[in-house]
Design a protein around this motif. Sequence first.
Motif, mmCIF file in Angstrom:
data_model
loop_
_atom_site.group_PDB
_atom_site.id
_atom_site.type_symbol
_atom_site.label_atom_id
_atom_site.label_comp_id
_atom_site.label_asym_id
_atom_site.label_seq_id
_atom_site.Cartn_x
_atom_site.Cartn_y
_atom_site.Cartn_z
ATOM 1 N N GLU A 92 0.804 -1.235 0.000
ATOM 2 C CA GLU A 92 0.000 0.000 0.000
ATOM 3 C C GLU A 92 0.833 1.281 0.000
ATOM 4 O O GLU A 92 0.284 2.365 0.133
ATOM 5 C CB GLU A 92 -0.927 0.013 1.217
ATOM 6 N N ILE A 93 2.149 1.183 -0.151
ATOM 7 C CA ILE A 93 2.993 2.377 -0.051
ATOM 8 C C ILE A 93 2.685 3.397 -1.155
ATOM 9 O O ILE A 93 2.931 4.593 -0.995
ATOM 10 C CB ILE A 93 4.490 1.993 -0.082
ATOM 11 N N ASN A 94 2.114 2.940 -2.252
ATOM 12 C CA ASN A 94 1.801 3.846 -3.371
ATOM 13 C C ASN A 94 0.401 4.443 -3.278
ATOM 14 O O ASN A 94 -0.029 5.170 -4.177
ATOM 15 C CB ASN A 94 1.936 3.100 -4.702
ATOM 16 N N LYS A 95 -0.303 4.185 -2.178
ATOM 17 C CA LYS A 95 -1.682 4.668 -2.061
ATOM 18 C C LYS A 95 -1.790 6.004 -1.335
ATOM 19 O O LYS A 95 -2.887 6.471 -1.048
ATOM 20 C CB LYS A 95 -2.541 3.610 -1.356
ATOM 21 N N GLN A 96 -0.633 6.614 -1.033
ATOM 22 C CA GLN A 96 -0.598 7.961 -0.436
ATOM 23 C C GLN A 96 -1.305 8.035 0.909
ATOM 24 O O GLN A 96 -1.864 9.069 1.278
ATOM 25 C CB GLN A 96 -1.205 8.989 -1.409
ATOM 26 N N ASN B 17 7.325 -3.246 8.529
ATOM 27 C CA ASN B 17 6.670 -3.377 7.232
ATOM 28 C C ASN B 17 5.199 -2.972 7.263
ATOM 29 O O ASN B 17 4.418 -3.371 6.409
ATOM 30 C CB ASN B 17 6.798 -4.810 6.701
ATOM 31 N N ALA B 18 4.822 -2.172 8.250
ATOM 32 C CA ALA B 18 3.462 -1.620 8.307
ATOM 33 C C ALA B 18 3.549 -0.095 8.335
ATOM 34 O O ALA B 18 4.338 0.484 9.089
ATOM 35 C CB ALA B 18 2.716 -2.119 9.541
ATOM 36 N N ILE B 19 2.746 0.558 7.499
ATOM 37 C CA ILE B 19 2.661 2.018 7.522
ATOM 38 C C ILE B 19 2.054 2.422 8.863
ATOM 39 O O ILE B 19 1.007 1.891 9.249
ATOM 40 C CB ILE B 19 1.795 2.522 6.363
ATOM 41 N N PRO B 20 2.677 3.339 9.610
ATOM 42 C CA PRO B 20 2.186 3.656 10.964
ATOM 43 C C PRO B 20 0.759 4.196 10.951
ATOM 44 O O PRO B 20 0.482 5.228 10.347
ATOM 45 C CB PRO B 20 3.169 4.725 11.448
ATOM 46 N N SER B 21 -0.125 3.513 11.653
ATOM 47 C CA SER B 21 -1.529 3.937 11.715
ATOM 48 C C SER B 21 -1.825 4.721 12.986
ATOM 49 O O SER B 21 -2.891 5.331 13.099
ATOM 50 C CB SER B 21 -2.457 2.720 11.640
ATOM 51 N N THR B 22 -0.896 4.691 13.954
ATOM 52 C CA THR B 22 -1.072 5.420 15.202
ATOM 53 C C THR B 22 0.254 6.015 15.651
ATOM 54 O O THR B 22 1.322 5.492 15.322
ATOM 55 C CB THR B 22 -1.600 4.514 16.336
ATOM 56 N N HIS C 215 9.462 9.344 3.202
ATOM 57 C CA HIS C 215 8.454 8.312 3.387
ATOM 58 C C HIS C 215 7.611 8.243 2.122
ATOM 59 O O HIS C 215 7.167 9.261 1.601
ATOM 60 C CB HIS C 215 7.539 8.601 4.573
ATOM 61 N N GLY C 216 7.376 7.016 1.641
ATOM 62 C CA GLY C 216 6.536 6.826 0.463
ATOM 63 C C GLY C 216 7.352 6.380 -0.743
ATOM 64 O O GLY C 216 8.485 5.890 -0.633
ATOM 65 N N VAL C 217 6.761 6.553 -1.913
ATOM 66 C CA VAL C 217 7.407 6.127 -3.158
ATOM 67 C C VAL C 217 8.573 7.055 -3.475
ATOM 68 O O VAL C 217 8.442 8.281 -3.466
ATOM 69 C CB VAL C 217 6.393 6.133 -4.319
ATOM 70 N N TYR C 218 9.716 6.460 -3.754
ATOM 71 C CA TYR C 218 10.907 7.220 -4.136
ATOM 72 C C TYR C 218 11.097 7.215 -5.654
ATOM 73 O O TYR C 218 11.457 8.214 -6.252
ATOM 74 C CB TYR C 218 12.129 6.620 -3.447
ATOM 75 N N ARG C 219 10.813 6.058 -6.275
ATOM 76 C CA ARG C 219 10.943 5.966 -7.727
ATOM 77 C C ARG C 219 10.071 4.837 -8.248
ATOM 78 O O ARG C 219 9.982 3.771 -7.638
ATOM 79 C CB ARG C 219 12.404 5.732 -8.127
ATOM 80 N N HIS D 132 6.362 -5.054 -5.238
ATOM 81 C CA HIS D 132 7.291 -4.241 -4.446
ATOM 82 C C HIS D 132 7.500 -4.805 -3.045
ATOM 83 O O HIS D 132 8.473 -4.478 -2.378
ATOM 84 C CB HIS D 132 6.759 -2.804 -4.356
ATOM 85 N N ALA D 133 6.593 -5.647 -2.593
ATOM 86 C CA ALA D 133 6.758 -6.283 -1.289
ATOM 87 C C ALA D 133 7.887 -7.300 -1.351
ATOM 88 O O ALA D 133 8.294 -7.750 -2.422
ATOM 89 C CB ALA D 133 5.458 -6.967 -0.870
ATOM 90 N N GLY D 134 8.402 -7.657 -0.187
ATOM 91 C CA GLY D 134 9.429 -8.685 -0.124
ATOM 92 C C GLY D 134 8.803 -10.049 0.109
ATOM 93 O O GLY D 134 7.821 -10.183 0.829
ATOM 94 N N LEU D 135 9.354 -11.055 -0.516
ATOM 95 C CA LEU D 135 8.905 -12.426 -0.310
ATOM 96 C C LEU D 135 10.105 -13.302 0.024
ATOM 97 O O LEU D 135 11.237 -12.998 -0.374
ATOM 98 C CB LEU D 135 8.201 -12.969 -1.561
#
Length: 506
Positions: A222-226, A262-267, A352-356, A452-455
């Motif tokens: 979800e990093i590209n969802k702003q 690996n979680a966008i901070p929600s709090t 923070h967010g999309v770099y390229r 873009h996620a790691g596996l």
Amino acid sequence: MHPKTQQILEVFEEINKIPRRSKHEEQISTWLQEWSRSRGFETKTDSLNNVLIKVPATAGYENSTTFILQGHMDMVCEKCKDSGHDFSRDPIRCICDGDWMRGDGTSIGADDGIALALGLVLAEAGEKGEIGHPPLELLFTVDEETGLTGARGLETGFFEGKILLNLDSEDEGIFIIGCAGGQNSLITLPVEWEEFDFKKEDLFRFFRLSVEGLEGGHSGVEINKQRANGIQLLFLALTELRKKLGTENIRLVLMNGGSVHNAIPSTAEAFVVLHREKREKAEKTVSNLRHAFKAEYAKTDPGLILNLEEINREIIFEVAEDKIRREEVPCIRFFSPETEEKLEKLILGLPHGVYRMSDNIQGLVETSNNLATVRTVENEVMIVSSQRSSNNLRLDEISKKVEAVAKLAGAWVEYEPKYPAWEPDLKSELLLKCKQVYTETFGKEPEVEVIHAGLECGIIGSAHEGMEMISFGPTIKDAHSPSEKIFIPSIEKVWIFLENLFKTYC
């Protein structure tokens, strides 16, 4: 509902009775071994608690190549603010809501408990003659979510197969054939303290400033969802309060934010001392910011909450490992002005967010950074920043930018070990066969993607030559958040696809 779907969900609910926070997989590892031995399957483990279950081929498949079905045991433990759930002991309650299964105010652990359930039901079905399959190795690893430790530690010879089906993808009908690599930066900022003058207690009050209700989500998906970053929003609010009130009228006691790398901070939350004569102005400032933030993130984070509340002088906090325990600890100090300024510049300066975006694959995030967690400890503020990229040069580039910002603020940086990217192979025989089987089974072609996620495929493939790998799974939405849910009909489709794929190896 397909009868196997019901069985898979029942096993999944059994798994969800067992605590399996990352780095604490002992109980689920033991349960898997006991499950295997009670059914006569050969099983083994290693010093990390990885588990391998060997399932013999069914009749007619004795000479077939061995397949590895792979997933991870651990889960990201996230819950709503008002949830009293304790992931260290409480079973996760699963709720069927139409075609979806979700948790009761918690993440449900479908990422990746559903892989465990699929593998176990498949093994039993083969023993009962309900499905044909080649020799199988069910490979279940530990600590995927916080360090890929289990995959990194797999010893040569732990498994034998050369075809790996990773069941850790979250969109049915999409085959993953490549993923990003990554690295975590561990940033430490020394804290200078000033004692709190209790003679001024009648002039100052203690407050909690918090950002809550954000969507958060998986930083590789979800990093590209702003979506809003709770840590950054908190510091934007703190900066505005200091500007409006004067730095001498509001002082920072401590702050914490985010949960895992690996979680966008929600709090995020900060405890401050505030001059009582500035309370009304502070509340008005926070109210204005709340309206501004909610307007800015109306589509991405509709549940956003920014709140300022007075609390008792005894601040409630204690950080232990990756968990905040709430205990009453008297506050007798706050950050020095110099430390506050350094921390503010550091947090607001970190990317923070999309770099390229990728030059080669349309819509693919190539490089990103997740400002993931902040913790106040005894004499330091500790920050985790998580970089991802499918390009090794860009991974180094974004990591160096993070390090440069940290050093300019007076912090130092240590790096956790990198995990490698999984390079796609569009000519893979396994991929071509999977595409053909899926198309013939469902009447439409599957999508093929690099993510873009790691596996764990990146690590397993780089350490074990000659592996053919593909990743797929049922549809999971909002993984790594309290809104996580799995689409029940998609489980049936994964089962039917596996059944038909195995037939081609008879």
